[in-house]
Design a protein around this motif. Structure first.
Motif, PDB file in Angstrom:
ATOM      1  N   TRP A  61       0.818  -1.214   0.000  1.00  8.18           N
ATOM      2  CA  TRP A  61       0.000   0.000   0.000  1.00  8.18           C
ATOM      3  C   TRP A  61       0.851   1.263   0.000  1.00  8.18           C
ATOM      4  N   LEU A  62       2.050   1.202   0.582  1.00 11.12           N
ATOM      5  CA  LEU A  62       2.841   2.420   0.751  1.00 11.12           C
ATOM      6  C   LEU A  62       3.817   2.706  -0.382  1.00 11.12           C
ATOM      7  N   LEU A  63       3.981   1.784  -1.326  1.00 11.43           N
ATOM      8  CA  LEU A  63       4.872   2.050  -2.449  1.00 11.43           C
ATOM      9  C   LEU A  63       4.364   3.247  -3.255  1.00 11.43           C
ATOM     10  N   PRO A  64       5.266   4.009  -3.863  1.00  6.07           N
ATOM     11  CA  PRO A  64       4.813   5.135  -4.696  1.00  6.07           C
ATOM     12  C   PRO A  64       3.898   4.658  -5.826  1.00  6.07           C
ATOM     13  N   HIS A  65       2.988   5.499  -6.243  1.00  5.75           N
ATOM     14  CA  HIS A  65       1.948   5.133  -7.195  1.00  5.75           C
ATOM     15  C   HIS A  65       2.411   5.326  -8.630  1.00  5.75           C
ATOM     16  N   ARG A  66       3.560   4.780  -8.968  1.00  4.80           N
ATOM     17  CA  ARG A  66       4.084   4.896 -10.333  1.00  4.80           C
ATOM     18  C   ARG A  66       3.873   3.586 -11.079  1.00  4.80           C
ATOM     19  N   ARG A  67       3.756   3.691 -12.370  1.00  2.00           N
ATOM     20  CA  ARG A  67       3.575   2.530 -13.226  1.00  2.00           C
ATOM     21  C   ARG A  67       4.787   1.615 -13.193  1.00  2.00           C
ATOM     22  N   SER A  68       5.961   2.161 -13.019  1.00  3.59           N
ATOM     23  CA  SER A  68       7.181   1.349 -13.017  1.00  3.59           C
ATOM     24  C   SER A  68       7.264   0.430 -11.799  1.00  3.59           C
ATOM     25  N   LEU A  69       6.535   0.713 -10.736  1.00  4.50           N
ATOM     26  CA  LEU A  69       6.554  -0.114  -9.535  1.00  4.50           C
ATOM     27  C   LEU A  69       5.373  -1.081  -9.465  1.00  4.50           C
ATOM     28  N   ARG A  70       4.661  -1.240 -10.586  1.00  3.27           N
ATOM     29  CA  ARG A  70       3.499  -2.119 -10.602  1.00  3.27           C
ATOM     30  C   ARG A  70       3.886  -3.569 -10.318  1.00  3.27           C
ATOM     31  N   GLY A  71       4.980  -4.041 -10.897  1.00  5.13           N
ATOM     32  CA  GLY A  71       5.416  -5.417 -10.668  1.00  5.13           C
ATOM     33  C   GLY A  71       5.815  -5.672  -9.228  1.00  5.13           C
ATOM     34  N   LEU A  72       6.541  -4.734  -8.650  1.00  5.99           N
ATOM     35  CA  LEU A  72       6.940  -4.865  -7.248  1.00  5.99           C
ATOM     36  C   LEU A  72       5.730  -4.825  -6.322  1.00  5.99           C
ATOM     37  N   ARG A  73       4.762  -3.972  -6.649  1.00  3.32           N
ATOM     38  CA  ARG A  73       3.540  -3.891  -5.842  1.00  3.32           C
ATOM     39  C   ARG A  73       2.760  -5.201  -5.930  1.00  3.32           C
ATOM     40  N   MET A  74       2.701  -5.807  -7.110  1.00  2.00           N
ATOM     41  CA  MET A  74       1.992  -7.069  -7.272  1.00  2.00           C
ATOM     42  C   MET A  74       2.709  -8.200  -6.542  1.00  2.00           C
ATOM     43  N   MET A  75       4.040  -8.187  -6.560  1.00  2.00           N
ATOM     44  CA  MET A  75       4.800  -9.230  -5.862  1.00  2.00           C
ATOM     45  C   MET A  75       4.653  -9.115  -4.353  1.00  2.00           C
ATOM     46  N   THR A  76       4.682  -7.909  -3.815  1.00  2.00           N
ATOM     47  CA  THR A  76       4.529  -7.762  -2.370  1.00  2.00           C
ATOM     48  C   THR A  76       3.108  -8.118  -1.931  1.00  2.00           C
ATOM     49  N   ALA A  77       2.119  -7.732  -2.718  1.00  2.00           N
ATOM     50  CA  ALA A  77       0.735  -8.081  -2.378  1.00  2.00           C
ATOM     51  C   ALA A  77       0.525  -9.592  -2.474  1.00  2.00           C
ATOM     52  N   GLY A  79       2.868 -11.897  -2.124  1.00  2.25           N
ATOM     53  CA  GLY A  79       3.611 -12.505  -1.017  1.00  2.25           C
ATOM     54  C   GLY A  79       2.860 -12.393   0.299  1.00  2.25           C
ATOM     55  N   ALA A  80       2.221 -11.264   0.514  1.00  2.34           N
ATOM     56  CA  ALA A  80       1.419 -11.089   1.728  1.00  2.34           C
ATOM     57  C   ALA A  80       0.242 -12.047   1.742  1.00  2.34           C
ATOM     58  N   LEU A  81      -0.401 -12.225   0.595  1.00  2.00           N
ATOM     59  CA  LEU A  81      -1.529 -13.145   0.520  1.00  2.00           C
ATOM     60  C   LEU A  81      -1.061 -14.587   0.717  1.00  2.00           C
ATOM     61  N   ALA A  82       0.081 -14.940   0.153  1.00  4.03           N
ATOM     62  CA  ALA A  82       0.616 -16.291   0.339  1.00  4.03           C
ATOM     63  C   ALA A  82       0.959 -16.550   1.803  1.00  4.03           C
ATOM     64  N   LEU A  83       1.555 -15.571   2.471  1.00  2.00           N
ATOM     65  CA  LEU A  83       1.883 -15.746   3.882  1.00  2.00           C
ATOM     66  C   LEU A  83       0.637 -15.751   4.762  1.00  2.00           C
ATOM     67  N   ALA A  84      -0.454 -15.179   4.291  1.00  2.00           N
ATOM     68  CA  ALA A  84      -1.708 -15.241   5.039  1.00  2.00           C
ATOM     69  C   ALA A  84      -2.357 -16.611   4.904  1.00  2.00           C
ATOM     70  N   ILE A  85      -2.240 -17.219   3.732  1.00  2.00           N
ATOM     71  CA  ILE A  85      -2.881 -18.511   3.481  1.00  2.00           C
ATOM     72  C   ILE A  85      -2.036 -19.670   3.992  1.00  2.00           C
ATOM     73  N   LEU A  86      -0.729 -19.506   4.084  1.00  2.00           N
ATOM     74  CA  LEU A  86       0.175 -20.598   4.430  1.00  2.00           C
ATOM     75  C   LEU A  86      -0.126 -21.258   5.778  1.00  2.00           C
TER      76      LEU A  86
END
Length: 101
Positions: A61-77, A79-86
């Motif tokens: 949620w806190l990453l800057p809202h740039r298009r170039s960080l879309r992949g990193l934002r998707m990976m962190t989200a 990863g968080a979902l995977a660690l919630a389900i694990l």
């Protein structure tokens, strides 16, 4: 006079979709698991994973809202979902293994 400079970072209009997709199912799981495991009084490996999931969700949620960080934002989200389900998946698999024997 204001000019349009293409070198300036432009905010991505749908930056919130990946964190929201991970937050809706993941946050209730993380809160429930954290309340269940955190009350024991010692730090376990599962608890560290849950806290890491909360941290990854916050970073998504806190990453800057740039298009170039879309992949990193998707990976962190993700990863968080995977660690919630694990932990839930581990408990289900453990229950299946114990009931089949």
């Amino acid at each position: 006079m204001i000019t349009n400079d293409s070198r300036l970072p432009v905010a991505h209009r749908t930056w919130w979709k990946a964190p929201m997709a991970a937050t809706l199912p993941g946050l209730p799981l993380l809160v429930g698991e954290l309340s269940m495991f955190y009350s024991e009084g010692y730090t376990s490996g599962i608890e560290i994973g849950i806290l890491l999931g909360v941290a990854l969700l916050a970073v998504a949620w806190l990453l800057p809202h740039r298009r170039s960080l879309r992949g990193l934002r998707m990976m962190t989200a993700g990863g968080a979902l995977a660690l919630a389900i694990l932990p839930l998946l581990y408990a289900v698999l453990l229950g299946v293994a114990m009931s089949s024997g």
